[in-house]
Design a protein around this motif. Sequence first.
Motif, mmCIF file in Angstrom:
data_model
loop_
_atom_site.group_PDB
_atom_site.id
_atom_site.type_symbol
_atom_site.label_atom_id
_atom_site.label_comp_id
_atom_site.label_asym_id
_atom_site.label_seq_id
_atom_site.Cartn_x
_atom_site.Cartn_y
_atom_site.Cartn_z
ATOM 1 N N GLU A 84 -3.853 5.340 1.376
ATOM 2 C CA GLU A 84 -4.351 3.982 1.622
ATOM 3 C C GLU A 84 -3.477 3.266 2.661
ATOM 4 N N ARG A 85 -2.163 3.428 2.532
ATOM 5 C CA ARG A 85 -1.231 2.840 3.505
ATOM 6 C C ARG A 85 -1.434 3.460 4.875
ATOM 7 N N LEU A 86 -1.491 4.781 4.928
ATOM 8 C CA LEU A 86 -1.658 5.476 6.202
ATOM 9 C C LEU A 86 -2.955 5.050 6.890
ATOM 10 N N ALA A 87 -4.025 4.897 6.142
ATOM 11 C CA ALA A 87 -5.303 4.466 6.716
ATOM 12 C C ALA A 87 -5.181 3.066 7.313
ATOM 13 N N ALA A 88 -4.479 2.150 6.642
ATOM 14 C CA ALA A 88 -4.291 0.787 7.163
ATOM 15 C C ALA A 88 -3.462 0.809 8.444
ATOM 16 N N LEU A 89 -2.420 1.634 8.467
ATOM 17 C CA LEU A 89 -1.577 1.746 9.662
ATOM 18 C C LEU A 89 -2.364 2.328 10.829
ATOM 19 N N GLU A 90 -3.119 3.376 10.565
ATOM 20 C CA GLU A 90 -3.908 4.006 11.631
ATOM 21 C C GLU A 90 -4.985 3.073 12.164
ATOM 22 N N ALA A 91 -5.582 2.269 11.302
ATOM 23 C CA ALA A 91 -6.596 1.307 11.744
ATOM 24 C C ALA A 91 -5.966 0.253 12.659
ATOM 25 N N GLU A 92 -4.784 -0.221 12.302
ATOM 26 C CA GLU A 92 -4.100 -1.210 13.149
ATOM 27 C C GLU A 92 -3.686 -0.584 14.479
ATOM 28 N N CYS A 93 -3.210 0.629 14.451
ATOM 29 C CA CYS A 93 -2.868 1.341 15.677
ATOM 30 C C CYS A 93 -4.097 1.450 16.583
ATOM 31 N N ALA A 94 -5.224 1.810 16.017
ATOM 32 C CA ALA A 94 -6.471 1.936 16.784
ATOM 33 C C ALA A 94 -6.895 0.590 17.373
ATOM 34 N N ARG A 95 -6.589 -0.511 16.706
ATOM 35 C CA ARG A 95 -6.905 -1.839 17.234
ATOM 36 C C ARG A 95 -6.004 -2.206 18.404
ATOM 37 N N LEU A 115 0.848 -1.200 0.000
ATOM 38 C CA LEU A 115 0.000 0.000 0.000
ATOM 39 C C LEU A 115 0.878 1.244 0.000
ATOM 40 N N VAL A 116 0.369 2.319 -0.581
ATOM 41 C CA VAL A 116 1.108 3.584 -0.611
ATOM 42 C C VAL A 116 0.172 4.732 -0.270
ATOM 43 N N GLY A 117 0.777 5.830 0.096
ATOM 44 C CA GLY A 117 0.032 7.071 0.315
ATOM 45 C C GLY A 117 -1.050 6.961 1.370
ATOM 46 N N GLN A 146 4.237 7.855 17.861
ATOM 47 C CA GLN A 146 4.080 8.934 16.893
ATOM 48 C C GLN A 146 3.711 8.329 15.548
ATOM 49 N N THR A 147 3.289 9.168 14.644
ATOM 50 C CA THR A 147 3.034 8.747 13.273
ATOM 51 C C THR A 147 4.061 9.442 12.395
ATOM 52 N N LEU A 148 4.855 8.648 11.689
ATOM 53 C CA LEU A 148 5.854 9.193 10.774
ATOM 54 C C LEU A 148 5.259 9.159 9.372
ATOM 55 N N LEU A 149 5.058 10.318 8.812
ATOM 56 C CA LEU A 149 4.438 10.416 7.486
ATOM 57 C C LEU A 149 5.464 10.193 6.390
ATOM 58 N N ALA A 150 4.997 9.722 5.244
ATOM 59 C CA ALA A 150 5.859 9.453 4.098
ATOM 60 C C ALA A 150 6.624 10.717 3.690
ATOM 61 N N ASP A 151 7.845 10.481 3.222
ATOM 62 C CA ASP A 151 8.647 11.572 2.672
ATOM 63 C C ASP A 151 9.235 11.089 1.342
ATOM 64 N N ASP A 152 10.248 11.766 0.842
ATOM 65 C CA ASP A 152 10.830 11.384 -0.451
ATOM 66 C C ASP A 152 11.502 10.013 -0.430
ATOM 67 N N ASP A 153 11.911 9.547 0.755
ATOM 68 C CA ASP A 153 12.660 8.287 0.852
ATOM 69 C C ASP A 153 11.900 7.139 1.507
ATOM 70 N N ASN A 154 10.939 7.436 2.368
ATOM 71 C CA ASN A 154 10.284 6.403 3.167
ATOM 72 C C ASN A 154 8.767 6.522 3.133
ATOM 73 N N GLU A 155 8.112 5.384 3.223
ATOM 74 C CA GLU A 155 6.658 5.372 3.377
ATOM 75 C C GLU A 155 6.315 5.633 4.845
ATOM 76 N N SER A 156 5.077 5.879 5.125
ATOM 77 C CA SER A 156 4.615 6.130 6.493
ATOM 78 C C SER A 156 4.810 4.890 7.368
ATOM 79 N N CYS A 157 5.015 5.115 8.663
ATOM 80 C CA CYS A 157 5.037 4.041 9.650
ATOM 81 C C CYS A 157 4.631 4.629 10.999
ATOM 82 N N ILE A 158 4.265 3.745 11.936
ATOM 83 C CA ILE A 158 3.840 4.195 13.265
ATOM 84 C C ILE A 158 4.652 3.456 14.322
#
Length: 144
Positions: free
Chosen positions: A98-109, A94-96, A119-131
């Motif tokens: 859609e990826r962030l929504a999946a990560l946030e849903a798992e965090c909420a679970r 997943l990217v963008g 914290q929530t680390l948002l995507a930048d030029d080198d990395n996708e989002s992660c929590i």
Amino acid sequence: MTSVKKFQVTFDCAEPERLARFWCEVLGYIVPPPPEGFATWDDYKHSQPPEQRDSSFACTDPSGVGPRLFFQRVPEGRAAKNRVHLDVRVGTGLVGEERLAALEAECARLVPLGAVHVQTLLADDDNESCIPMRDIEGNEFCID
């Protein structure tokens, strides 16, 4: 050519069974059956000398693919940042948004189970989002 080795991941912790059951919920792992000759883990536990009770616990991937997780009681608490941590892969492919929504849903679970959202680390030029998160004993892990 060398062969791939099976391995387990070992956690030093204060409450092995409690932490194992937390990770079962996070990963979809299971508690294996009690040792042969015991109907329940409580039966096994009560057969042990008091100083050995609750000293370790484990959980396994029901599919047999993932590593066994082993939890062992140690007297000292966590003193520094983990040198190794688990990445719980919920956003693979997943990217963008859609990826962030999946990560946030798992965090909420996981938060109601006792996990801490760091914290929530948002995507930048080198990395996708992660929590980055912490488990119920403060061990770091990431949802990515």
